[in-house]
Design a protein around this motif. Structure first.
Motif, PDB file in Angstrom:
ATOM      1  N   SER A   1       0.954  -1.175   0.074  1.00 49.45           N
ATOM      2  CA  SER A   1       0.000  -0.088  -0.044  1.00 49.45           C
ATOM      3  C   SER A   1       0.913   1.224  -0.093  1.00 49.45           C
ATOM      4  O   SER A   1       1.956   1.215   0.489  1.00 49.45           O
ATOM      5  CB  SER A   1      -1.074  -0.098   1.166  1.00 49.45           C
ATOM      6  N   GLN A   2       0.388   2.406  -0.498  1.00 48.20           N
ATOM      7  CA  GLN A   2       0.999   3.569  -0.674  1.00 48.20           C
ATOM      8  C   GLN A   2       0.212   4.744  -0.201  1.00 48.20           C
ATOM      9  O   GLN A   2      -0.947   4.818  -0.593  1.00 48.20           O
ATOM     10  CB  GLN A   2       1.515   3.989  -2.121  1.00 48.20           C
ATOM     11  N   ARG A   3       0.861   5.466   0.692  1.00 52.38           N
ATOM     12  CA  ARG A   3       0.183   6.714   1.116  1.00 52.38           C
ATOM     13  C   ARG A   3       0.531   7.884   0.331  1.00 52.38           C
ATOM     14  O   ARG A   3       1.699   8.077   0.148  1.00 52.38           O
ATOM     15  CB  ARG A   3       0.323   7.118   2.685  1.00 52.38           C
TER      16      ARG A   3
ATOM     17  N   HIS B   1      -0.131  12.361  -0.300  1.00 51.89           N
ATOM     18  CA  HIS B   1      -0.229  13.627   0.464  1.00 51.89           C
ATOM     19  C   HIS B   1      -1.839  13.970   0.154  1.00 51.89           C
ATOM     20  O   HIS B   1      -2.214  14.204  -0.852  1.00 51.89           O
ATOM     21  CB  HIS B   1       0.858  14.571   0.171  1.00 51.89           C
TER      22      HIS B   1
ATOM     23  N   ASP C   1      -9.344   8.355   1.555  1.00 54.90           N
ATOM     24  CA  ASP C   1      -8.565   7.873   2.432  1.00 54.90           C
ATOM     25  C   ASP C   1      -7.048   8.021   2.539  1.00 54.90           C
ATOM     26  O   ASP C   1      -6.300   7.896   3.270  1.00 54.90           O
ATOM     27  CB  ASP C   1      -8.613   6.298   2.536  1.00 54.90           C
ATOM     28  N   GLY C   2      -6.555   8.566   1.229  1.00 60.57           N
ATOM     29  CA  GLY C   2      -5.002   8.837   1.272  1.00 60.57           C
ATOM     30  C   GLY C   2      -4.262   7.945   1.135  1.00 60.57           C
ATOM     31  O   GLY C   2      -3.069   7.856   1.243  1.00 60.57           O
ATOM     32  N   GLU C   3      -4.791   6.736   0.744  1.00 62.51           N
ATOM     33  CA  GLU C   3      -4.130   5.601   0.390  1.00 62.51           C
ATOM     34  C   GLU C   3      -4.386   4.705  -0.520  1.00 62.51           C
ATOM     35  O   GLU C   3      -5.607   4.601  -0.814  1.00 62.51           O
ATOM     36  CB  GLU C   3      -4.127   4.651   1.943  1.00 62.51           C
ATOM     37  N   SER C   4      -3.540   3.891  -1.422  1.00 62.27           N
ATOM     38  CA  SER C   4      -3.772   3.125  -2.449  1.00 62.27           C
ATOM     39  C   SER C   4      -3.120   1.889  -2.306  1.00 62.27           C
ATOM     40  O   SER C   4      -2.171   1.411  -1.479  1.00 62.27           O
ATOM     41  CB  SER C   4      -3.302   3.898  -3.558  1.00 62.27           C
TER      42      SER C   4
END
Length: 499
Positions: free
Chosen positions: A194-196, A198, A439-442
C-alpha cells in the motif's frame, strides 16, 4: 530551537536546502554569495556535465530514455518511418494501413516528446518542472484537437469532427483517471503493498476536477432543460403528407436560437475554465504555496531508482530543445495522417465514440502513462498521482476549452454540448476517483477496480451508436429536424396548391 516548518512533511523526508520554489525569489542568506545567480538554477539531478549538441551522446540518451519501459517503446520508431512511406505511396489504396502505422508511430514520438520535456523540466525548480513536463505531454492533445477542428466541415460526408473532439476531451480525462491511475495503484500496490499520498495533491486535484465537470456540464444541462421547448413532432394529415408541429410555448424560442445560445454559453464557459486553469497555475507557482514543492521533493527522495537516475547520462539544454522540436514535428505529421484517415476507420466499423473516447486518448497519453506507471513502481506515488490528475485537469480546464475558442476564431460551431452518455461517464468516474482518494492510501485492489471500470466503459463505447443515430444532446439533430420541417411544409404546399 523551534523545529523547521515543513507544511506537514516529515522533516526527515524534506530537505529544506533542496526545496526550490517555483517562482524564484531573492534570498537574503549571505552564505550563498559565492554562487552565480541564475533565473532557473539547474538542480543536481538535471545536470548533464556537457554543453551544446553531441550526436553520439544525444542518441545514447534518447535510446536509454527515462525508464526501461520507455526504452522498449523506442523500438517502435521504425513505425514512424513506415507511416511516412505509407502516407506518401499507399494512402489512397490502403488508408487503414496508414492509420494503423501512424497510430503505432505516435507512441514513440509522444514518448520522445514527454522525455525531452522531462529532461528540460529537470533543469528547473521542482514544481515548475512538473508543470512544464505536463504541458509538453499535453501538447500532443492540443495539436490533435486543433487538427480535428481545422478539418471540421459539416458539408462534407464524414467531415463532422465535433462529436469526435467532444469524445476525445472526455476520453482523455477518463483515460487518466481510470486507466492510468488504476494501473499506477495496481503496479505500486504489487511492489509496496500500500502507498500513502499527501492530502494536498488529492484534495486540490479532486476539487479542480469537480469545478471542471461543473463547467463542462453547464451547456449540456442548458440544452437538456430547454430542448422540449424547441422539440417537434410529426403529425400525419393525409396520405403521404406530414407536418411538423412545434411543441414549444413560445414562437420566439426557435431551434436556431437554442443553437446560438448553446454556442454562446460554451464559449463563455470556456473562457471561465481557462481563467480557472491559470489561477491553478498561479496557485502552484506562488512561493507561499510551496507545499507542492516540498511534497514532490520528499517523494523523490524515496524514489527507489533515485541514485541510478542521477547517474544516467542526460540531455544538455540544447539537446533537450532539439529533441522537443524533432518530436513535435513527428507528432504533428502523424496526427495529421491519423485525422485524414478517420473517415475510413469509421466506415470500417469502428464507432465514433470508441474512436474518440478510447483509441485517440490512449495513444496521445502514452508517454505520460508510462512515466506515471514507472513512478508508482518506484514508490513515488505523489508524483505519479500528479501525473494522472494534472493532465486531466489541464484537459478539462484548458485543452478542451481552448479548442472551443479556436473553433470560434475559425468560425466553426464547436461547443461543449456533450452527449448525456458521456456526461454520465464523466460524473460517475469523478465520484469513483474521489471516493478512492478520500482515505489517502492506495493498494492493488483499488487499481484493479479502476481498470475494470475503464474496461466496462470501453465495451459500452464500442456498442454506442454514432451521433447520427444517438443524438440525445446533439445540435446536429436540430438541423435534421429543420430539414424535416422544410420538406414537410413543401410537401403540404404541393399537395394543396399543386406547385
Amino acid at each position: 530551537m523551534a523545529a523547521p516548518q515543513t507544511n506537514g512533511i516529515n522533516p526527515a523526508e524534506a530537505t529544506n536546502n533542496e526545496t526550490a520554489p517555483l517562482i524564484p525569489h531573492h534570498s537574503h542568506n549571505h552564505n550563498h554569495h559565492h554562487r552565480t545567480p541564475t533565473l532557473f538554477p539547474i538542480p543536481h539531478e538535471g545536470e548533464s556535465g556537457r554543453t551544446g549538441f553531441h550526436p553520439s551522446h544525444f542518441f545514447l540518451v534518447l535510446w536509454r530514455s527515462s525508464s526501461p519501459i520507455s526504452s522498449f517503446v523506442n523500438l517502435l520508431f521504425p513505425f514512424v518511418i513506415a507511416a511516412f512511406i505509407s502516407r506518401i505511396f499507399f494512402s489512397h489504396s490502403h488508408p487503414l494501413w496508414t492509420f494503423a502505422l501512424s497510430y503505432i508511430g505516435m507512441i514513440p514520438s509522444a514518448n520522445l516528446l514527454g522525455f525531452a520535456g522531462q529532461e528540460l523540466a529537470r533543469k528547473m525548480p521542482k514544481v515548475a518542472g512538473i508543470l512544464i513536463e505536463t504541458t509538453f505531454g499535453s501538447i500532443v492533445e492540443i495539436i490533435l484537437f486543433v487538427v480535428l477542428i481545422i478539418n471540421h466541415d459539416e458539408k462534407e460526408e464524414g467531415g463532422n469532427m465535433v462529436p469526435i473532439i467532444q469524445a476525445a476531451i472526455l476520453g482523455s480525462i477518463l483515460t487518466n483517471l481510470l486507466l492510468c491511475l488504476g494501473v499506477c495503484f495496481f503496479v505500486g500496490g504489487i511492489r509496496h503493498v500500500s502507498q500513502r499520498f499527501h492530502a494536498i495533491v488529492s484534495e486540490v486535484g479532486s476539487g479542480l476536477l469537480l469545478v471542471a465537470a461543473f463547467g463542462l456540464l453547464i451547456p449540456s444541462a442548458f440544452y437538456s432543460a430547454l430542448k422540449s421547448e424547441a422539440k417537434t413532432v410529426e403529425v400525419v394529415i393525409g396520405e403521404g403528407v406530414k407536418v411538423v408541429v412545434p411543441l414549444g410555448h413560445s414562437d420566439d424560442f426557435t431551434l436556431g436560437k437554442l443553437e446560438d445560445d448553446v454556442l454562446k454559453i460554451s464559449r463563455a464557459t470556456s473562457v471561465a475554465l481557462i481563467l480557472s486553469f491559470f489561477m491553478y497555475i498561479w496557485y502552484c507557482a506562488s512561493s507561499q504555496h510551496s507545499i507542492f514543492d516540498e511534497v514532490i521533493e520528499a517523494d523523490e527522495h524515496r524514489d527507489a531508482d533515485r541514485e541510478a537516475d542521477m547517474e544516467k547520462p542526460k540531455f544538455t539544454a540544447t539537446e533537450a530543445v532539439i529533441a522537443l522540436l524533432l518530436s513535435l514535428a513527428c507528432v504533428t505529421a502523424l496526427l495529421i495522417f491519423l485525422v485524414d484517415e478517420i473517415e475510413h476507420v469509421v466506415h470500417s466499423g469502428v464507432p465514433d465514440q470508441f474512436l474518440g473516447l478510447i483509441l485517440l486518448p490512449l495513444v496521445e497519453k502514452a508517454a505520460e502513462h508510462l512515466t506515471a506507471i514507472d513512478e508508482a513502481w518506484d514508490g513515488v506515488i505523489n508524483v505519479a498521482l500528479y501525473h494522472c490528475l494534472g493532465p486531466s485537469i489541464q484537459t478539462a480546464l484548458f485543452n478542451g476549452p481552448l479548442v472551443v475558442i479556436v473553433g470560434w476564431t475559425l468560425g466553426k460551431p464547436m461547443d461543449l454540448n456533450f452527449e448525456i452518455f458521456m456526461i454520465g461517464l464523466l460524473v460517475l468516474s469523478i465520484l469513483v476517483i474521489s471516493n478512492f482518494l478520500r482515505d489517502g492510501e492506495s493498494n492493488w485492489l483499488e487499481g484493479a477496480l479502476l481498470v475494470i471500470v475503464y474496461a466496462i466503459t470501453a465495451i459500452a463505447c464500442w456498442y454506442y451508436p454514432n451521433p447520427d443515430v444517438a443524438s440525445s444532446n446533439s445540435l446536429q439533430q436540430l438541423k435534421l429536424i429543420n430539414g424535416t420541417v422544410a420538406n414537410a411544409i413543401g410537401g403540404l404546399r404541393q399537395a394543396f396548391t399543386g406547385v
